[in-house]
Design a protein around this motif. Structure first.
Motif, short mmCIF file in Angstrom:
data_model
loop_
_atom_site.label_atom_id
_atom_site.label_comp_id
_atom_site.label_asym_id
_atom_site.label_seq_id
_atom_site.Cartn_x
_atom_site.Cartn_y
_atom_site.Cartn_z
N GLN A 1 0.82 -1.20 0.00
CA GLN A 1 0.00 0.00 0.00
C GLN A 1 0.86 1.26 0.00
OE1 GLN A 1 -2.97 0.10 3.08
NE2 GLN A 1 -4.20 -1.51 2.12
N GLY A 2 2.10 1.12 0.43
CA GLY A 2 2.98 2.29 0.54
C GLY A 2 3.87 2.54 -0.65
N THR A 3 3.77 1.70 -1.69
CA THR A 3 4.55 1.90 -2.91
C THR A 3 3.62 1.95 -4.11
OG1 THR A 3 4.88 -0.50 -3.13
CG2 THR A 3 6.61 0.75 -1.99
N PRO A 4 3.97 2.72 -5.14
CA PRO A 4 3.09 2.83 -6.32
C PRO A 4 2.97 1.50 -7.06
CG PRO A 4 4.72 4.60 -6.29
CD PRO A 4 5.14 3.61 -5.25
N LEU A 5 1.78 1.23 -7.57
CA LEU A 5 1.56 0.02 -8.35
C LEU A 5 2.50 -0.03 -9.54
CD1 LEU A 5 0.03 -2.55 -9.11
CD2 LEU A 5 -1.77 -1.10 -10.09
#
Length: 218
Positions: A61-65
């Protein structure tokens, strides 16, 4: 050589919907399995399992897809494990969906009144039986609307798979635009198709949320 935007181009873009739907389905099913495991780990009461689940959720959730897609597609190739774009996108989106569905379902499980679990324990039900017969059926009713809402986001998120060369709806639009150089027509068509896919699901999610609120206030 630039050419006119034609009916054949529309058909090519529309035909790419099947790949968007396939990728969405694979990611959602895989994410549902992974998300349930994450949710159960978060609510298990075991420190090691809960800590692993929290770390997993924090990372994805804390890194871009987009970064997750790059890491799976290019990272595996760097270590000598080349992977095709469809599989890479499916793996990255499945991990992404697992984190979000795990957190949605964790919240739904914790929304079930504590008394339900205590009553099941008093009846000598084991942890698996409590979850299967008492907690999860109630939690899934709470989680249905946000789960459908997340599915809408997942369908739109598949558009990022175009960055690694997977020819889904957005990538098909890019290919046609490169040949016709008519971005308004091309990407307007792509946007309309995404709307057709996502709007009914958005309405369904809103309907479910409204029905759940009415049930709670009774």
């Amino acid at each position: 050589m630039i050419r006119e935007f034609s009916q054949a181009d529309i058909y090519f873009i529309v035909s790419a919907i099947r790949w968007t739907l396939l990728l969405s389905l694979v990611a959602f099913v895989g994410g549902a399995i992974g998300g349930m495991l994450i949710a159960l780990a978060r609510t298990s009461g075991r420190r090691a399992l809960s800590g692993f689940a929290r770390a997993f959720i924090a990372v994805f959730q804390g890194t871009p897809l987009l970064m997750q897609l790059f890491l799976v597609y290019f990272g595996l190739a760097v270590v000598g494990l080349p992977i095709n774009p469809l599989l890479a996108a499916a793996v990255a989106l499945t991990l992404h969906a697992s984190a979000y569905l795990g957190e949605i379902w964790r919240g739904a499980i914790e929304a079930v009144p504590q008394g339900q679990s205590e009553a099941a324990t008093a009846l000598s039900l084991s942890y698996p039986d409590r979850m299967r017969h008492v907690i999860l059926p109630q939690a899934m009713r709470v989680a249905t609307a946000p789960t459908v809402g997340f599915l809408v986001q997942l369908i739109k998120g598949t558009s990022l798979a175009s960055i690694i060369g997977f020819t889904e709806l957005t990538r098909a639009g890019q290919i046609v635009n490169n040949a016709t150089f008519q971005p308004f027509l091309v990407f307007g068509t792509v946007a309309a198709l995404y709307f057709i896919l996502c709007w009914p699901l958005s309405l369904l999610a809103r309907h479910m949320e409204a029905r759940m609120r009415r049930a709670i206030t009774r």
